[in-house]
Design a protein around this motif. Structure first.
Motif, PDB file in Angstrom:
ATOM      1  N   LEU A  96       0.943  -1.150   0.064  1.00 57.75           N
ATOM      2  CA  LEU A  96       0.003   0.058   0.025  1.00 57.75           C
ATOM      3  C   LEU A  96       0.845   1.194  -0.142  1.00 57.75           C
ATOM      4  O   LEU A  96       0.525   2.284  -0.683  1.00 57.75           O
ATOM      5  CB  LEU A  96      -0.706   0.066   1.210  1.00 57.75           C
ATOM      6  CG  LEU A  96      -1.971   1.267   1.351  1.00 57.75           C
ATOM      7  CD1 LEU A  96      -2.660   0.994   0.066  1.00 57.75           C
ATOM      8  CD2 LEU A  96      -2.611   0.932   2.567  1.00 57.75           C
ATOM      9  N   VAL A  97       1.984   1.261   0.789  1.00 62.57           N
ATOM     10  CA  VAL A  97       2.801   2.316   0.916  1.00 62.57           C
ATOM     11  C   VAL A  97       3.262   2.676  -0.471  1.00 62.57           C
ATOM     12  O   VAL A  97       3.272   4.048  -1.045  1.00 62.57           O
ATOM     13  CB  VAL A  97       4.043   2.150   1.983  1.00 62.57           C
ATOM     14  CG1 VAL A  97       4.553   3.514   2.098  1.00 62.57           C
ATOM     15  CG2 VAL A  97       3.406   1.667   3.040  1.00 62.57           C
ATOM     16  N   TRP A  98       3.665   1.872  -1.330  1.00 66.11           N
ATOM     17  CA  TRP A  98       4.322   2.088  -2.410  1.00 66.11           C
ATOM     18  C   TRP A  98       3.286   2.705  -3.584  1.00 66.11           C
ATOM     19  O   TRP A  98       3.474   3.438  -4.458  1.00 66.11           O
ATOM     20  CB  TRP A  98       4.846   0.921  -3.175  1.00 66.11           C
ATOM     21  CG  TRP A  98       6.151   0.423  -2.495  1.00 66.11           C
ATOM     22  CD1 TRP A  98       6.448  -0.643  -1.789  1.00 66.11           C
ATOM     23  CD2 TRP A  98       7.390   1.225  -2.744  1.00 66.11           C
ATOM     24  NE1 TRP A  98       7.853  -0.702  -1.188  1.00 66.11           N
ATOM     25  CE2 TRP A  98       8.427   0.450  -1.934  1.00 66.11           C
ATOM     26  CE3 TRP A  98       7.728   2.456  -3.376  1.00 66.11           C
ATOM     27  CZ2 TRP A  98       9.611   0.783  -1.717  1.00 66.11           C
ATOM     28  CZ3 TRP A  98       9.071   2.727  -3.195  1.00 66.11           C
ATOM     29  CH2 TRP A  98       9.995   1.896  -2.325  1.00 66.11           C
ATOM     30  N   ILE A 100       0.313   4.725  -2.801  1.00 65.73           N
ATOM     31  CA  ILE A 100       0.293   5.840  -2.212  1.00 65.73           C
ATOM     32  C   ILE A 100       1.566   6.641  -2.699  1.00 65.73           C
ATOM     33  O   ILE A 100       1.045   7.765  -3.392  1.00 65.73           O
ATOM     34  CB  ILE A 100      -0.107   5.866  -0.882  1.00 65.73           C
ATOM     35  CG1 ILE A 100      -1.309   5.090  -0.560  1.00 65.73           C
ATOM     36  CG2 ILE A 100      -0.315   7.160  -0.447  1.00 65.73           C
ATOM     37  CD1 ILE A 100      -2.019   5.439   0.665  1.00 65.73           C
ATOM     38  N   LEU A 101       2.509   6.229  -2.670  1.00 61.86           N
ATOM     39  CA  LEU A 101       3.479   6.941  -3.086  1.00 61.86           C
ATOM     40  C   LEU A 101       3.551   7.382  -4.431  1.00 61.86           C
ATOM     41  O   LEU A 101       3.934   8.557  -5.075  1.00 61.86           O
ATOM     42  CB  LEU A 101       5.038   6.293  -2.800  1.00 61.86           C
ATOM     43  CG  LEU A 101       5.488   6.475  -1.340  1.00 61.86           C
ATOM     44  CD1 LEU A 101       6.830   5.462  -1.210  1.00 61.86           C
ATOM     45  CD2 LEU A 101       6.031   8.009  -1.205  1.00 61.86           C
ATOM     46  N   ALA A 103       0.963   7.649  -6.257  1.00 63.19           N
ATOM     47  CA  ALA A 103      -0.098   8.416  -6.579  1.00 63.19           C
ATOM     48  C   ALA A 103       0.646   9.789  -6.404  1.00 63.19           C
ATOM     49  O   ALA A 103      -0.025  10.787  -6.957  1.00 63.19           O
ATOM     50  CB  ALA A 103      -1.234   8.149  -5.618  1.00 63.19           C
ATOM     51  N   VAL A 104       1.209  10.022  -5.314  1.00 61.89           N
ATOM     52  CA  VAL A 104       1.749  11.473  -4.637  1.00 61.89           C
ATOM     53  C   VAL A 104       2.774  11.783  -5.790  1.00 61.89           C
ATOM     54  O   VAL A 104       2.581  12.972  -6.345  1.00 61.89           O
ATOM     55  CB  VAL A 104       2.221  11.490  -3.495  1.00 61.89           C
ATOM     56  CG1 VAL A 104       3.018  12.526  -3.089  1.00 61.89           C
ATOM     57  CG2 VAL A 104       1.005  11.179  -2.494  1.00 61.89           C
ATOM     58  N   ILE A 112      -4.313   4.904  -9.069  1.00 57.78           N
ATOM     59  CA  ILE A 112      -5.615   4.766  -8.311  1.00 57.78           C
ATOM     60  C   ILE A 112      -6.033   3.077  -8.200  1.00 57.78           C
ATOM     61  O   ILE A 112      -6.249   2.539  -7.370  1.00 57.78           O
ATOM     62  CB  ILE A 112      -6.755   5.537  -8.887  1.00 57.78           C
ATOM     63  CG1 ILE A 112      -6.524   6.925  -8.446  1.00 57.78           C
ATOM     64  CG2 ILE A 112      -8.058   5.103  -8.235  1.00 57.78           C
ATOM     65  CD1 ILE A 112      -7.497   7.922  -8.805  1.00 57.78           C
ATOM     66  N   ILE A 115      -3.807   1.788  -5.580  1.00 58.43           N
ATOM     67  CA  ILE A 115      -4.062   1.621  -4.259  1.00 58.43           C
ATOM     68  C   ILE A 115      -5.431   0.730  -3.930  1.00 58.43           C
ATOM     69  O   ILE A 115      -5.433   0.106  -2.970  1.00 58.43           O
ATOM     70  CB  ILE A 115      -4.484   3.149  -4.102  1.00 58.43           C
ATOM     71  CG1 ILE A 115      -3.192   4.345  -4.406  1.00 58.43           C
ATOM     72  CG2 ILE A 115      -5.172   3.330  -2.627  1.00 58.43           C
ATOM     73  CD1 ILE A 115      -3.692   5.579  -4.071  1.00 58.43           C
TER      74      ILE A 115
END
Lengths: 180, 127
Positions: A96-98, A100-101, A103-104, A112, A115
């Motif tokens: 998940l962290v990757w 969201i990273l 996405a940012v 999307i 995620i």
């Protein structure tokens, strides 16, 4: 009758060294009638087919038992065959962290699905749908790499264009009108 | 091993952002979505300016460049810490909260709403 004690402490018959497992997590009893039952003695609960059992439940042959983050190959604890006991199956690492990273910092539209799939991994694994959890994990990874690749390619092209513009900048261009 | 690489990469990026202001600079990363759609903002546009201003402690300016990132950053930092910097698993309840399906849905919905708002009402204008 055979009782198998399972937990993190070394006093157990089956020792699982994982912080999500309690010291004395649960017992599985094989009684003289040939039935299995599972008794939970943990604080965080023992899960059979994804459901948290209260205290005691009868186990069927195909039931999946999970303690904390670990799925137990419980039937092998009762075989007398000398075959090696398979390792308990641990929860797959979370992506998940990757997601969201990406996405940012990279391309949002393609992050999307990454995620969404990464969130599904946890959800599916905790509900005992392990195959779907693994396929959701691979989908999350695929979308992450798509988003990452698009971001990297874009930035390489951008910086290449920038530097070529700087290197090829021709000062004499602006003097055309004034240079007779 | 991997952990040290991440920490050094993050520190390098923070150092660069501290000394060089992304505002008006050509040498910083441009958002692909912004360039390719001809001016529509993605939810994280302006994040480099936010980080630069946070490093210089200008919280008001940091907020105006990208309120969504500004508000979500604690959650984000929590996510990173509970995933990679918690060897003794003391924060597993927090971790479960971060990874919970419902939290993610809320995050995605808020991000989608912010994405639409910032393109419809260009109050938070960045070039």
């Amino acid at each position: 009758m055979k009782i198998v004690k399972i937990g993190r402490s070394r006093l157990n018959d089956v020792v699982i060294d994982n912080p999500s497992v309690d010291e004395m997590h649960c017992y599985i009893i094989f009684d003289d009638n040939g039935k299995y039952s599972l008794i939970n003695s943990s604080v965080n609960g023992t899960f059979v087919n994804g459901l948290n059992i209260n205290r005691e439940v009868a186990l069927g042959e195909n039931d999946i038992v999970r303690v904390g983050d670990v799925v137990l190959p419980w039937k092998s604890y009762f075989c007398n065959a000398p075959a090696p006991v398979p390792d308990p199956e641990e929860k797959p690492s979370n992506f998940l962290v990757w997601a969201i990273l990406s996405a940012v910092f990279c391309c949002v539209p393609f992050s999307i699905p990454s995620i969404v799939n990464a969130a599904k991994v946890d959800f599916l694994w905790n509900n005992g749908r392990y195959d779907e959890a693994y396929s959701a994990l691979s989908r999350a990874k695929t979308w992450f790499w798509v988003s990452f690749a698009i971001g990297i390619i874009f930035w390489i092209l951008y910086f290449a264009g920038l530097f070529s513009e700087i290197l090829l900048y021709d000062d004499s261009y602006y003097y055309d009108d004034f240079y007779y | 091993m991997f952990r040290y690489f991440i920490i050094s990469a993050v520190l390098a990026i923070l150092t660069l952002l501290y000394f060089f202001n992304p505002e008006g600079s050509v040498f910083h990363l441009k958002c692909p979505f912004f360039v390719l759609t001809g001016g529509y903002y993605c939810p994280s546009c302006g994040i480099q300016r936010v980080i630069h201003n946070l490093l210089h402690f200008n919280f008001a300016e940091a907020f105006w460049y990208n309120p969504f990132v500004f508000i979500i950053s604690p959650y984000f930092i929590l996510l990173i810490i509970t995933t990679w910097f918690d060897p003794k698993k003391k924060m597993s309840k927090l971790k479960n909260f971060c990874y919970n399906y419902k939290t993610i849905i809320v995050f995605l919905v808020v991000m989608a709403i912010w994405w639409i708002i910032r393109n419809v009402f260009p109050v938070f204008y960045i070039s």
